[in-house]
Design a protein around this motif. Structure first.
Motif, PDB file in Angstrom:
ATOM      1  N   CYS A   1       4.602   1.636   9.333  1.00  0.00           N
ATOM      2  CA  CYS A   1       3.227   1.149   9.439  1.00  0.00           C
ATOM      3  C   CYS A   1       2.994   0.763  10.886  1.00  0.00           C
ATOM      4  O   CYS A   1       3.842   0.103  11.490  1.00  0.00           O
TER       5      CYS A   1
ATOM      6  N   HIS B   1       0.846  -1.189   0.000  1.00  0.00           N
ATOM      7  CA  HIS B   1       0.000   0.000   0.000  1.00  0.00           C
ATOM      8  C   HIS B   1       0.880   1.237   0.000  1.00  0.00           C
ATOM      9  O   HIS B   1       2.019   1.208   0.451  1.00  0.00           O
TER      10      HIS B   1
ATOM     11  N   VAL C   1       1.870   4.959   1.100  1.00  0.00           N
ATOM     12  CA  VAL C   1       1.801   5.760   2.311  1.00  0.00           C
ATOM     13  C   VAL C   1       2.199   7.173   1.939  1.00  0.00           C
ATOM     14  O   VAL C   1       3.260   7.387   1.362  1.00  0.00           O
TER      15      VAL C   1
ATOM     16  N   HIS D   1      -0.081   5.455  10.317  1.00  0.00           N
ATOM     17  CA  HIS D   1       1.327   5.509   9.942  1.00  0.00           C
ATOM     18  C   HIS D   1       2.030   6.520  10.830  1.00  0.00           C
ATOM     19  O   HIS D   1       1.409   7.463  11.315  1.00  0.00           O
TER      20      HIS D   1
ATOM     21  N   HIS E   1      -4.874   1.526   8.872  1.00  0.00           N
ATOM     22  CA  HIS E   1      -4.071   1.657  10.086  1.00  0.00           C
ATOM     23  C   HIS E   1      -3.277   2.965  10.076  1.00  0.00           C
ATOM     24  O   HIS E   1      -3.142   3.619   9.053  1.00  0.00           O
TER      25      HIS E   1
HETATM   26 ZN   LIG Z   1       0.857   0.832   6.385  1.00  0.00          ZN
END
Ligand SMILES: [Zn+2]
Ligand SMILES: [Zn+2]
Length: 133
Positions: free
Chosen positions: A101, A66, A68, A90, A88
């Motif tokens: 993460c 993913h 960020v 970061h 979630h």
């Molecule tokens: Zn992450």
């Protein structure tokens, strides 16, 4: 390590290619999110830029990684672990400038006014990471 890479590729019906293996091993070895520049630096001379872009895009499409956004201007990438499937938090460290993460730290629900439908959310915290504290 080899096993983890094979597992990811097999699960996503991707063939083993050098670029895929190299990028996955960089991500698996990194405790923090890495940028395209980090990846190209690690791969060194002679890699094909468009192959790297394509690989990152396909990994992202398949949910293997993913993106960020940590406000540094560029996008960084991190492996999406099983526990990190949910949105979630970061964390960007002010000291070492790395972005981590926190897959166990879910983004709390936020109330939005009527008519505003949330499709995506991100939450970036900053401060001092465990390596620097
Ligand atoms: Zn992450
Ligand atoms: Zn740090």
């Amino acid at each position: 390590m080899e096993k983890a890479i094979d597992h990811i590729l097999k699960n996503n019906r991707l063939k083993r290619t050098t670029t895929r293996i190299d990028i996955l091993s960089l991500l698996l070895n990194s405790s923090h999110a890495i940028s395209y520049n980090d990846i190209s630096e690690e791969l060194g001379e002679g890699f094909d830029k468009s192959t790297v872009y394509r690989t990152l895009n396909s990994f992202e499409d398949k949910g293997i990684i993913h993106a960020v956004n940590d406000g540094s201007g560029g996008v960084k990438y991190a492996l999406t672990l099983q526990e990190g499937k949910a949105a979630h938090v970061h964390f960007k460290c002010d000291n070492c400038d790395q972005t981590y993460c926190l897959p166990d730290t879910e983004i709390p629900g936020v109330h939005t006014p009527k008519g505003f439908v949330v499709k995506k959310s991100s939450l970036l915290l900053s401060g001092i990471c465990e390596n620097c504290s």
